[in-house]
Design a protein around this motif. Structure first.
Motif, PDB file in Angstrom:
ATOM      1  N   GLU A  38       0.822  -1.212   0.000  1.00 13.90           N
ATOM      2  CA  GLU A  38       0.000   0.000   0.000  1.00 13.90           C
ATOM      3  C   GLU A  38       0.856   1.263   0.000  1.00 13.90           C
ATOM      4  O   GLU A  38       0.432   2.306  -0.501  1.00 13.90           O
ATOM      5  N   GLU A  39       2.062   1.169   0.542  1.00 20.29           N
ATOM      6  CA  GLU A  39       2.970   2.313   0.551  1.00 20.29           C
ATOM      7  C   GLU A  39       3.873   2.353  -0.678  1.00 20.29           C
ATOM      8  O   GLU A  39       4.731   3.232  -0.786  1.00 20.29           O
ATOM      9  N   GLY A  40       3.699   1.403  -1.575  1.00 23.05           N
ATOM     10  CA  GLY A  40       4.439   1.424  -2.822  1.00 23.05           C
ATOM     11  C   GLY A  40       5.741   0.659  -2.826  1.00 23.05           C
ATOM     12  O   GLY A  40       6.501   0.728  -3.795  1.00 23.05           O
ATOM     13  N   HIS A  41       6.020  -0.076  -1.750  1.00 24.76           N
ATOM     14  CA  HIS A  41       7.278  -0.833  -1.697  1.00 24.76           C
ATOM     15  C   HIS A  41       7.191  -2.093  -2.563  1.00 24.76           C
ATOM     16  O   HIS A  41       6.110  -2.658  -2.745  1.00 24.76           O
ATOM     17  N   ALA A  42       8.321  -2.529  -3.050  1.00 22.46           N
ATOM     18  CA  ALA A  42       8.415  -3.812  -3.735  1.00 22.46           C
ATOM     19  C   ALA A  42       8.629  -4.885  -2.683  1.00 22.46           C
ATOM     20  O   ALA A  42       9.534  -4.787  -1.859  1.00 22.46           O
ATOM     21  N   VAL A  43       7.797  -5.918  -2.685  1.00 20.96           N
ATOM     22  CA  VAL A  43       7.854  -6.964  -1.675  1.00 20.96           C
ATOM     23  C   VAL A  43       8.211  -8.294  -2.331  1.00 20.96           C
ATOM     24  O   VAL A  43       7.620  -8.675  -3.342  1.00 20.96           O
ATOM     25  N   VAL A  44       9.185  -8.975  -1.733  1.00 28.88           N
ATOM     26  CA  VAL A  44       9.581 -10.300  -2.195  1.00 28.88           C
ATOM     27  C   VAL A  44       9.360 -11.281  -1.049  1.00 28.88           C
ATOM     28  O   VAL A  44       9.908 -11.112   0.049  1.00 28.88           O
TER      29      VAL A  44
END
Length: 320
Positions: free
Chosen positions: A23-29
């Motif tokens: 939701e905050e725009g981070h890329a998540v792996v």
């Protein structure tokens, strides 16, 4: 924004964390255990990588490739009804694997911020209540001992290598995403089926067992706040309030217009004798330094879980 690496992403905490970060725009792996199937619960926009939780060189390669700003280890291994069976596997996965993560970070990029999901089980049979960050640890199970090994490794890595590594000492935390084997979810699901017309009672063990129960998204938020600080430290994350399984049943059944005494039956097979002192946390450090406070009290949490179970069962019935 930043790339964030998460183990245990298929669990309740991992899924909530991934959603908040996305939701905050981070890329998540999501870092999956090698050879395991992809998680059933997926978060839009999350990518996945694999690691066997044993090969430090392979993890170094992943860190060099992904360049994460933060690494959350939410994965943990437990067995069946307890935290005692297969002590070797528990120690390997919950303890030694964390040391490997820290080693890979130090050898690759010491600027990666690391957060470990520690456990109140490290206190075991506590010497006093409520427990805080300086309360002596007295684990009573291989699970608690393995978590304490990881906790100690984190502190040593922080002090010796200057790594930004934190332990979140998490007390029991629940949500509609809690696994069906946990007593809180068993109760919520039982209310849902009985509310729908099922007449089968719910067998439970010790109704007087007491826990410090919080709301999972709140606890995930606490971990995020820990990694946003100028200095790494360890934090107890808890509500500071104890409630019994009986109280959980009373709130859950009454929310659906039922009396738990009509539906909950003693089950000696599930009875676990627990002579330990009360596990209840003092989150003063988290309140003072992080500005963290729970957003849902005990009754709101119980009602939320019951509503979710009722809605889930209704959706299944409509599809059948």
């Amino acid at each position: 924004m930043a790339t964030i690496l998460i183990t245990g992403i298929s669990g309740q905490d991992g899924s909530y964390l991934a959603e908040q970060l996305r939701e905050e725009g981070h890329a998540v792996v999501g870092l999956l255990r090698k050879g395991r199937t992809a998680p059933v619960r997926r978060v839009d926009g999350v990518e996945y990588a694999e690691w066997d939780f044993a090969d430090v060189a392979a993890l170094r390669g992943l860190l060099q490739s992904l360049r994460p700003a933060a690494f959350y280890n939410l994965a943990a291994f437990s067995t069946g009804a307890g935290m005692y069976d297969d002590a070797v596997a528990i120690g390997e996965f919950n303890g030694i694997a964390v040391a490997r993560m820290l080693q890979a970070i130090v050898e690759t990029d010491s600027l990666i911020r690391f957060c470990q999901a520690s456990s109140s089980e490290m206190f075991g049979d506590p010497v006093d209540a409520p427990q805080h960050e300086t309360t002596p640890f007295r684990p009573q199970s291989p699970y608690g001992a393995a978590k304490l090994f990881a906790h100690t490794a984190i502190r040593a890595c922080r002090e010796r290598h200057g790594a930004f590594a934190c332990s979140a000492i998490l007390y029991n935390h629940e949500s509609p995403r809690r696994g069906p084997a946990f007593v809180t979810r068993k109760i919520a699901d039982a209310v849902a089926r009985i509310h729908a017309g099922d007449r089968e009672p719910l067998p439970l063990g010790n109704l007087e067992a007491r826990r410090d129960w919080g709301y999972a998204p709140d606890y995930v938020r606490a971990m995020r706040l820990m990694l946003a600080q100028d200095r790494a430290d360890d934090y107890v994350v808890a509500t500071g309030q104890l409630h019994s399984v009986r109280e959980f049943c009373e709130v859950a059944f009454s929310h659906a217009g039922l009396d738990y005494r009509d539906w909950v039956k003693d089950n000696a097979a599930d009875l676990r004798h627990d002579a330990r002192g009360p596990l209840v946390g003092d989150a003063a450090r988290a309140r003072d330094r992080l500005g963290w406070r729970p957003t849902k009290d005990f009754e709101a949490l119980v009602r939320l879980m019951v509503d979710a179970s009722i809605a889930s069962l209704a959706a299944k019935d409509s599809m059948s």
